[in-house]
Design an enzyme around this catalytic site. Structure first.
Site, PDB file in Angstrom:
ATOM      1  N   ASP A  13      48.863  50.247  84.969  1.00 29.41           N
ATOM      2  CA  ASP A  13      48.975  48.785  85.082  1.00 29.41           C
ATOM      3  C   ASP A  13      48.709  48.059  83.772  1.00 29.41           C
ATOM      4  OD1 ASP A  13      49.493  49.189  87.774  1.00 29.41           O
ATOM      5  OD2 ASP A  13      47.376  48.998  88.328  1.00 29.41           O
ATOM      6  N   LYS A  16      53.445  47.953  81.358  1.00 27.97           N
ATOM      7  CA  LYS A  16      54.578  48.740  80.851  1.00 27.97           C
ATOM      8  C   LYS A  16      55.916  48.085  81.210  1.00 27.97           C
ATOM      9  CE  LYS A  16      52.835  52.175  83.206  1.00 27.97           C
ATOM     10  NZ  LYS A  16      51.501  51.654  83.539  1.00 27.97           N
ATOM     11  N   GLY A  40      54.058  50.437  90.040  1.00 25.98           N
ATOM     12  CA  GLY A  40      54.482  49.067  90.331  1.00 25.98           C
ATOM     13  C   GLY A  40      54.570  48.364  88.996  1.00 25.98           C
ATOM     14  N   HIS A  41      55.778  48.165  88.506  1.00 30.10           N
ATOM     15  CA  HIS A  41      55.978  47.594  87.166  1.00 30.10           C
ATOM     16  C   HIS A  41      56.504  46.175  87.307  1.00 30.10           C
ATOM     17  CE1 HIS A  41      56.306  51.877  85.255  1.00 30.10           C
ATOM     18  NE2 HIS A  41      55.153  51.648  85.857  1.00 30.10           N
ATOM     19  N   GLN A 222      52.098  55.138  85.446  1.00 32.76           N
ATOM     20  CA  GLN A 222      50.646  55.387  85.434  1.00 32.76           C
ATOM     21  C   GLN A 222      50.119  55.265  83.996  1.00 32.76           C
ATOM     22  OE1 GLN A 222      52.647  57.934  87.519  1.00 32.76           O
ATOM     23  NE2 GLN A 222      52.534  56.127  88.790  1.00 32.76           N
TER      24      GLN A 222
END
Ligand code: GDP
Ligand code: IMO
Ligand code: MG
Length: 425
Positions: A13, A16, A40-41, A222
Site C-alpha cells: 500500500d 504503487k 488493491g492499487h 504487496q
C-alpha cells in the site's frame, strides 16, 4: 531494451498504483508479475478514483499493452467484476489486456481453504485478505494447480478433481458450512469471460517486445517486507514480491532488468497481523491514520501506522537492488512538529543497524528526530517550492539509503507528483 521494475519497499500500500499510472506514458507495456486480488492499487485523476486488483495500473493511459504475467494468481470471478466495471466506466480493455496462459487460477475452494487455514491458526492468524492467495500458490508449488491455459482444453475434469481434493482437506479441518455452489456460479461465468481475452505465452511476448525495442514497466504488488523469503515470515504473502519476482513472474532474464524503482511512504503502515517495530499506539499514529486515510483498499481494514523504518528500508533496497526511490504521502506529515525515523534497532541492549532474522520480539526502535516542515505542500508544482526542512528530510533519507529520491508524491491525484532533478553523472 531492458525492463524497469517498480515495487513496494514496506508492507504494501505504498502507492504503487498511482505511480505506475504516472509513469505509464513513458512505457509501451505495463506488466504485473506476482500476487493477485490481494492487491488493491488506487489511482485518482480527473476527480475519479479507481481501485485495481488484478489488472495492471497502465490501463488508463492510452493504447499500452497491459500484461498479467505467469507469476500472478487470477480469480476469474473477481477479474470479471473488475474488468466489467472498467469497461462500463469507459475504459475498454479486451484488446489491450493480455493474460499469461501460465498464470494460476484461484478456485472458489482456495478461498475456503484460506479461511479454514486462518481459522485453524487461531491466535497466530496471518490476517490474510481472504482471497485464496496462499492455497493457490501452495497448489502451484506442489504441482496441483490449474492454469489459465487449462480452461481451453478438457477443463471440467481438471476442475472437479482439484475441487474434490480441496473438499477433503476442508473436511479434515472441520470447516463449514459453506455455499460452494453459490461461489461457483460467478466463478464459472468468470471462466467463460476469460476466454474473450488474449491468452498468451507471455514470456515469449515480453521478450519479443523487448527485442522490438519496446519499453516495459513491471508493477509489483504487496511489498518487500511481505516477500515469502525475505519478509517478516510467517506474516507475509505467498509470492516473491522482490525484484527477482519480476524475472520468474514474467520470464525475463536477470540481465534484462534496468531501473528498479523502490517506493515507500514518508512514514510506514501495515495491514494484517505480524511484527512492526515502529508501530505507534498513540495519538501520533491516529493522526497518521486519519490524515492518510489509512484503510485497506481491498478489505477496508484499518492500517496500523508508525514512523519510517530505515533498517527495514535499507534491507529492502539491498534485496531489490533499488536504483531510484519514490517517496509517497509526504503531505500526510505536513502538519507534524517533529518527524522521527528509525535508524537502528536495540536488541538485548545492543544497537544493530541490520535487519535481523526475527523482529517479532524485543526489538526497540532507535530514532533520529528531524524538524517538521509545517507547510501545506499539496498544491506545489516543482521541487523549487519545497520547504527547507522537507529538503533536509529528503537528504537525510538519501544519505541513509544511499539511493536518490527521484519522485515525491504530495497527494493522491495523478497531478500531485513531483519529479526531482537528479544529477545522474
Ligand atoms: P498500492 O497498493 O501500493 O497501490 O497503494 P494503495 O492504493 O493500497 O494505497 C495508497 C493510498 O494512498 C491510496 O488511497 C492512494 O489514493 C493514496 N495516495 C497515494 N499517494 C498519495 C499521496 O502522496 N498523498 C496522499 N495523501 N495519499 C496518497
Ligand atoms: P498491495 O499490492 C498490504 C497482507 C495481508 C496479510 C498478508 C498475507 O495493495 O500493496 P494474503 O492475502 O496475501 O495471503 O495476505 O499480506 N497483504 C497486503 N497488505 N497491501 C497488499 O497489497 C497486500 N496483499 C497482502 O494483509 O497480512
Ligand atoms: Mg494496496
Amino acid at each position: 531494451m531492458k525492463v524497469d521494475v517498480l515495487l513496494g519497499l514496506q508492507w504494501g500500500d505504498e502507492g504503487k498504483g498511482k505511480v505506475v499510472d504516472v509513469l505509464t506514458p513513458r512505457y509501451d507495456v505495463v506488466a504485473r508479475f506476482q500476487g493477485g486480488p490481494n492487491a488493491g492499487h488506487t489511482l485518482e485523476f480527473a476527480g475519479q478514483k479507481y481501485v485495481l486488483r488484478s489488472i495492471p495500473s497502465g490501463i488508463f493511459q492510452g493504447d499500452k499493452v497491459n500484461l498479467i504475467g505467469n507469476g500472478v494468481v487470477l480469480d476469474p470471478a473477481l477479474f470479471k467484476a473488475e474488468a466489467e466495471a472498467l469497461e462500463a466506466s469507459g475504459h475498454p480493455l479486451k484488446e489491450r489486456l493480455h493474460i499469461s496462459k501460465k498464470a494460476h487460477l484461484i478456485l472458489p475452494t482456495h478461498r475456503l481453504l484460506d479461511a479454514a487455514y486462518e481459522m485453524a491458526k487461531g491466535d497466530a492468524k496471518v490476517g490474510t485478505t481472504g482471497k485464496g492467495i496462499g492455497p493457490t500458490y501452495t497448489d502451484k508449488v506442489s504441482r496441483n494447480g490449474l492454469r489459465v491455459g487449462d480452461i481451453l482444453h478438457n477443463f471440467e475434469a481438471k476442475y472437479e478433481a482439484a475441487k474434490k481434493r480441496h473438499i477433503d482437506i476442508l473436511k479434515s479441518l472441520d470447516y463449514g458450512p459453506y455455499d460452494l455452489e453459490g461461489m461457483e456460479k460467478a466463478w464459472l461465468e468468470g471462466i467463460e469471460y476469460l476466454k474473450q481475452f488474449h491468452l498468451v505465452d507471455s514470456e515469449h511476448e515480453v521478450n519479443r517486445l523487448l527485442d522490438e525495442g519496446k519499453s516495459v514497466l513491471c508493477e509489483g504488488a504487496q511489498g518487500t517486507m511481505l516477500d515469502v523469503d525475505f519478509g517478516s515470515y510467517p506474516f507475509v504473502t505467498s509470492s516473491n514480491t522482490i525484484c527477482a519476482g519480476a524475472c520468474t513472474g514474467l520470464g525475463v532474464a536477470p540481465n534484462k532488468i534496468g531501473e528498479v524503482y523502490g517506493i515507500f511512504k514518508a512514514y510506514c503502515t501495515r495491514v494484517g497481523a505480524g511484527p512492526f517495530p515502529t508501530e505507534l499506539f498513540d495519538e501520533t499514529g491516529e493522526k497518521m491514520c486519519a490524515l492518510g486515510h489509512e484503510y485497506g483498499a481491498v478489505t477496508g481494514r484499518k492500517r496500523r501506522c508508525g514512523w519510517i523504518d530505515l533498517v527495514a528500508l535499507k534491507y529492502a533496497v539491498m534485496v531489490d537492488g533499488v536504483t531510484k526511490l519514490i517517496m509517497m504521502k509526504s503531505d500526510v506529515l505536513d502538519t507534524f512538529e517533529t518527524i522521527k525515523a528509525c535508524v537502528a534497532y536495540k536488541i538485548d541492549g545492543e544497537e544493530v543497524d541490520y535487519f535481523p532474522f526475527d523482529i517479532s520480539e524485543g526489538v526497540e526502535p532507535v530514532y533520529a528526530e528531524l524538524p517538521g516542515w509545517k507547510t501545506d505542500m499539496t498544491g506545489m508544482q516543482s521541487e523549487d517550492e519545497f520547504p527547507e526542512e522537507f529538503n533536509a528530510y529528503l537528504s537525510f533519507l538519501e544519505d541513509q539509503l544511499g539511493v536518490p529520491i527521484k519522485f515525491v508524491s504530495i497527494g493522491p491525484d495523478r497531478e500531485q507528483t513531483i519529479e526531482r532533478y537528479i544529477d545522474e553523472a
